[in-house]
Design a protein around this motif. Structure first.
Motif, PDB file in Angstrom:
ATOM      1  N   SER A  71    -132.621  75.128 -16.262  1.00 37.10           N
ATOM      2  CA  SER A  71    -133.918  74.864 -15.631  1.00 37.10           C
ATOM      3  C   SER A  71    -134.461  76.119 -14.960  1.00 37.10           C
ATOM      4  CB  SER A  71    -133.799  73.707 -14.631  1.00 37.10           C
ATOM      5  OG  SER A  71    -133.068  74.058 -13.469  1.00 37.10           O
ATOM      6  N   LEU A  72    -133.604  76.879 -14.295  1.00 39.99           N
ATOM      7  CA  LEU A  72    -134.065  78.113 -13.643  1.00 39.99           C
ATOM      8  C   LEU A  72    -134.553  79.129 -14.673  1.00 39.99           C
ATOM      9  CD1 LEU A  72    -131.373  78.583 -10.852  1.00 39.99           C
ATOM     10  CD2 LEU A  72    -133.855  78.529 -10.500  1.00 39.99           C
ATOM     11  N   ARG A  73    -133.845  79.262 -15.771  1.00 43.52           N
ATOM     12  CA  ARG A  73    -134.265  80.213 -16.806  1.00 43.52           C
ATOM     13  C   ARG A  73    -135.661  79.884 -17.316  1.00 43.52           C
ATOM     14  NH1 ARG A  73    -131.363  84.407 -15.663  1.00 43.52           N
ATOM     15  NH2 ARG A  73    -129.145  84.330 -16.227  1.00 43.52           N
ATOM     16  N   ARG A  74    -135.965  78.617 -17.426  1.00 41.27           N
ATOM     17  CA  ARG A  74    -137.271  78.206 -17.947  1.00 41.27           C
ATOM     18  C   ARG A  74    -138.416  78.501 -16.977  1.00 41.27           C
ATOM     19  NH1 ARG A  74    -137.886  74.619 -22.265  1.00 41.27           N
ATOM     20  NH2 ARG A  74    -135.971  74.327 -23.471  1.00 41.27           N
ATOM     21  N   THR A  75    -138.113  78.797 -15.709  1.00 43.86           N
ATOM     22  CA  THR A  75    -139.177  79.108 -14.743  1.00 43.86           C
ATOM     23  C   THR A  75    -139.620  80.555 -14.830  1.00 43.86           C
ATOM     24  OG1 THR A  75    -137.732  79.802 -12.905  1.00 43.86           O
ATOM     25  CG2 THR A  75    -138.157  77.424 -13.159  1.00 43.86           C
TER      26      THR A  75
ATOM     27  N   ASN B  76    -141.481  77.350 -11.095  1.00 44.01           N
ATOM     28  CA  ASN B  76    -141.064  78.579 -10.433  1.00 44.01           C
ATOM     29  C   ASN B  76    -141.122  78.428  -8.904  1.00 44.01           C
ATOM     30  OD1 ASN B  76    -141.541  81.401  -9.198  1.00 44.01           O
ATOM     31  ND2 ASN B  76    -140.832  81.856 -11.257  1.00 44.01           N
ATOM     32  N   ILE B  77    -140.028  78.768  -8.248  1.00 42.55           N
ATOM     33  CA  ILE B  77    -139.956  78.656  -6.781  1.00 42.55           C
ATOM     34  C   ILE B  77    -139.561  79.992  -6.155  1.00 42.55           C
ATOM     35  CG2 ILE B  77    -139.477  76.178  -6.770  1.00 42.55           C
ATOM     36  CD1 ILE B  77    -136.495  76.869  -6.316  1.00 42.55           C
ATOM     37  N   ASP B  78    -139.827  81.099  -6.850  1.00 41.05           N
ATOM     38  CA  ASP B  78    -139.442  82.414  -6.338  1.00 41.05           C
ATOM     39  C   ASP B  78    -140.064  82.720  -4.978  1.00 41.05           C
ATOM     40  OD1 ASP B  78    -138.087  82.670  -8.697  1.00 41.05           O
ATOM     41  OD2 ASP B  78    -139.059  84.525  -9.338  1.00 41.05           O
ATOM     42  N   ARG B  79    -141.158  82.079  -4.625  1.00 43.00           N
ATOM     43  CA  ARG B  79    -141.773  82.340  -3.330  1.00 43.00           C
ATOM     44  C   ARG B  79    -140.842  81.997  -2.169  1.00 43.00           C
ATOM     45  NH1 ARG B  79    -143.813  77.671  -5.314  1.00 43.00           N
ATOM     46  NH2 ARG B  79    -143.990  75.819  -3.965  1.00 43.00           N
ATOM     47  N   LEU B  80    -139.836  81.172  -2.422  1.00 42.74           N
ATOM     48  CA  LEU B  80    -138.918  80.806  -1.346  1.00 42.74           C
ATOM     49  C   LEU B  80    -138.134  82.005  -0.823  1.00 42.74           C
ATOM     50  CD1 LEU B  80    -137.395  77.364  -2.451  1.00 42.74           C
ATOM     51  CD2 LEU B  80    -139.391  77.823  -1.016  1.00 42.74           C
ATOM     52  N   PHE B  81    -137.998  83.060  -1.625  1.00 40.51           N
ATOM     53  CA  PHE B  81    -137.279  84.239  -1.154  1.00 40.51           C
ATOM     54  C   PHE B  81    -137.975  84.890   0.038  1.00 40.51           C
ATOM     55  CE2 PHE B  81    -135.768  84.257  -5.687  1.00 40.51           C
ATOM     56  CZ  PHE B  81    -134.439  83.985  -5.387  1.00 40.51           C
ATOM     57  N   ASP B  82    -139.265  84.614   0.217  1.00 39.13           N
ATOM     58  CA  ASP B  82    -140.018  85.174   1.341  1.00 39.13           C
ATOM     59  C   ASP B  82    -139.952  84.297   2.587  1.00 39.13           C
ATOM     60  OD1 ASP B  82    -140.877  87.381  -0.176  1.00 39.13           O
ATOM     61  OD2 ASP B  82    -142.559  86.241  -1.008  1.00 39.13           O
TER      62      ASP B  82
ATOM     63  N   ASP C 250    -144.571  62.943  -6.538  1.00 34.48           N
ATOM     64  CA  ASP C 250    -145.662  63.491  -7.343  1.00 34.48           C
ATOM     65  C   ASP C 250    -145.081  64.589  -8.221  1.00 34.48           C
ATOM     66  OD1 ASP C 250    -147.924  64.508  -8.503  1.00 34.48           O
ATOM     67  OD2 ASP C 250    -148.871  65.167  -6.632  1.00 34.48           O
ATOM     68  N   TRP C 251    -144.927  64.307  -9.509  1.00 35.57           N
ATOM     69  CA  TRP C 251    -144.308  65.254 -10.425  1.00 35.57           C
ATOM     70  C   TRP C 251    -145.001  66.614 -10.397  1.00 35.57           C
ATOM     71  CZ3 TRP C 251    -139.685  64.644 -12.279  1.00 35.57           C
ATOM     72  CH2 TRP C 251    -139.182  63.369 -12.602  1.00 35.57           C
ATOM     73  N   ARG C 252    -146.286  66.645 -10.134  1.00 36.02           N
ATOM     74  CA  ARG C 252    -147.034  67.904 -10.191  1.00 36.02           C
ATOM     75  C   ARG C 252    -146.672  68.856  -9.060  1.00 36.02           C
ATOM     76  NH1 ARG C 252    -152.870  65.337 -10.261  1.00 36.02           N
ATOM     77  NH2 ARG C 252    -151.760  64.166  -8.632  1.00 36.02           N
ATOM     78  N   SER C 253    -146.022  68.350  -8.010  1.00 37.95           N
ATOM     79  CA  SER C 253    -145.702  69.208  -6.864  1.00 37.95           C
ATOM     80  C   SER C 253    -144.204  69.407  -6.640  1.00 37.95           C
ATOM     81  CB  SER C 253    -146.324  68.614  -5.589  1.00 37.95           C
ATOM     82  OG  SER C 253    -145.774  67.343  -5.305  1.00 37.95           O
ATOM     83  N   ILE C 254    -143.361  68.741  -7.404  1.00 33.63           N
ATOM     84  CA  ILE C 254    -141.921  68.834  -7.175  1.00 33.63           C
ATOM     85  C   ILE C 254    -141.378  70.155  -7.732  1.00 33.63           C
ATOM     86  CG2 ILE C 254    -139.658  67.833  -7.695  1.00 33.63           C
ATOM     87  CD1 ILE C 254    -141.029  65.095  -7.783  1.00 33.63           C
ATOM     88  N   GLY C 255    -140.710  70.911  -6.849  1.00 32.58           N
ATOM     89  CA  GLY C 255    -140.094  72.154  -7.268  1.00 32.58           C
ATOM     90  C   GLY C 255    -138.637  71.972  -7.654  1.00 32.58           C
ATOM     91  N   VAL C 256    -137.908  71.204  -6.853  1.00 31.24           N
ATOM     92  CA  VAL C 256    -136.479  70.974  -7.093  1.00 31.24           C
ATOM     93  C   VAL C 256    -136.208  69.478  -7.009  1.00 31.24           C
ATOM     94  CG1 VAL C 256    -134.116  71.483  -6.358  1.00 31.24           C
ATOM     95  CG2 VAL C 256    -135.920  73.200  -6.040  1.00 31.24           C
ATOM     96  N   LEU C 257    -135.524  68.954  -8.011  1.00 25.14           N
ATOM     97  CA  LEU C 257    -135.101  67.548  -8.041  1.00 25.14           C
ATOM     98  C   LEU C 257    -133.592  67.521  -7.836  1.00 25.14           C
ATOM     99  CD1 LEU C 257    -135.280  64.520  -8.590  1.00 25.14           C
ATOM    100  CD2 LEU C 257    -135.513  65.034 -11.029  1.00 25.14           C
ATOM    101  N   HIS C 258    -133.159  66.810  -6.803  1.00 21.45           N
ATOM    102  CA  HIS C 258    -131.760  66.824  -6.366  1.00 21.45           C
ATOM    103  C   HIS C 258    -131.152  65.434  -6.564  1.00 21.45           C
ATOM    104  CE1 HIS C 258    -128.822  67.736  -2.770  1.00 21.45           C
ATOM    105  NE2 HIS C 258    -128.181  67.479  -3.897  1.00 21.45           N
ATOM    106  N   TYR C 259    -130.091  65.375  -7.344  1.00 23.32           N
ATOM    107  CA  TYR C 259    -129.434  64.105  -7.674  1.00 23.32           C
ATOM    108  C   TYR C 259    -128.317  63.825  -6.666  1.00 23.32           C
ATOM    109  CZ  TYR C 259    -131.944  64.483 -12.111  1.00 23.32           C
ATOM    110  OH  TYR C 259    -132.926  64.590 -13.074  1.00 23.32           O
TER     111      TYR C 259
END
Length: 290
Positions: free
Chosen positions: A42-46, A143-149, A234-243
């Protein structure tokens, strides 16, 4: 290989760092290696340029790590933390689950709570200026790379049953700044006489970082929200789905019927094929779950 990830430090990396930032996960057995495989796909696809680091304990056989190595992950073997025998006894699976039972969902048999404290070794990865930790039972949908900031320590609330849970933190996704000074302070605080961290690393991290910075729930959307709080989904806003609790690779787990759309999505990422348009998926509605 940095000095922080060399012999004698409790970490040994299979290759040098390739970027200044890293997504980090922890694998403690073959089951979580399966989970991490889907996470890495999943990360590679971002399209992220960050390193993907897999911390792995001695409980993982080399064969289970092959798909992660093939996917270009940086594999870092980690020792268990230097903890007292009394601490280990209090946090062993049987003792912990008896003294602080899980009442909202079922943890699988391969759950090994004592190993969770190995997450803290992330702070030894000082070759990175920032890391985003993601549990191996999660997938990243955009893509959630903004979290590094984001500042240390950033994490999402542990919301999956009611809005009253916003005051509690979930350690399945967090932003950290590696530092040996921080790591040493953590070790000094972790193994105090009679210390009991009822939700292991999660309880400890919330105590160690009492002023934690809140990420949106969409950065760590817990699967039980699907049927408990569908209005938040809301699928359009979910960055990470945690099971959390039951895992999507388990056969016929107790919540499988309720969570079937989420399980099917995880399976697609694990196989790395047939992944649907996330923004086009149907959101749950109140009363939809069987």
């Amino acid at each position: 290989m940095s000095m922080a990830a060399g012999k004698g430090s409790g970490l040994v990396a299979d290759r040098p760092a390739g970027a200044g930032h890293a997504f980090v996960t922890l694998v403690t057995n073959a089951d979580y290696a399966m989970g991490a495989t889907a996470l890495v796909h999943s990360l590679r696809r971002t399209g992220t340029d960050a390193d993907i680091v897999v911390l792995h304990t001695g409980g993982v056989e080399a064969e289970a790590l092959l798909p992660l190595s093939a996917a270009g992950c940086r594999l870092v073997a980690v020792d268990l933390l230097p903890l007292s025998d009394a601490f280990r006894e209090r946090h062993a699976r049987g003792r912990l689950h008896a003294d602080a039972p899980f009442t909202k969902g079922r943890k699988p048999q391969f759950h090994s709570p004592l190993d969770n404290f190995c997450k803290l070794r992330l702070w030894q990865l000082v070759e990175y200026s920032a890391c985003v930790f993601i549990d191996a039972d999660a997938i990243v949908l955009r893509n959630i790379d903004r979290l590094f900031d984001y500042p240390e320590f950033s994490a999402a609330p542990n919301v999956y049953e009611s809005l009253a849970d916003f005051h509690r933190m979930n350690s399945g996704v967090f932003v950290a700044r590696p530092s040996m000074d921080t790591f040493d302070k953590m070790l000094g605080r972790l193994d105090q006489p009679d210390a009991f961290w009822r939700r292991t690393d999660q309880t400890f991290l919330q105590t160690f970082f009492p002023d934690w910075h809140g990420l949106p729930v969409t950065m760590n959307m817990l699967q039980y929200v699907w049927f408990n709080l569908p209005e938040l989904w809301d699928w359009r806003s979910i960055g990470v789905l945690h099971y959390q609790y039951e895992k999507p690779w388990e056969r016929d787990h107790p919540k499988a019927r309720k969570l079937r759309p989420l399980i099917d999505l995880w399976q697609a990422y694990y196989k790395d094929s047939g992944i649907p348009d996330i923004d086009g998926l149907a959101n749950p509605r109140k009363g939809d779950a069987p």
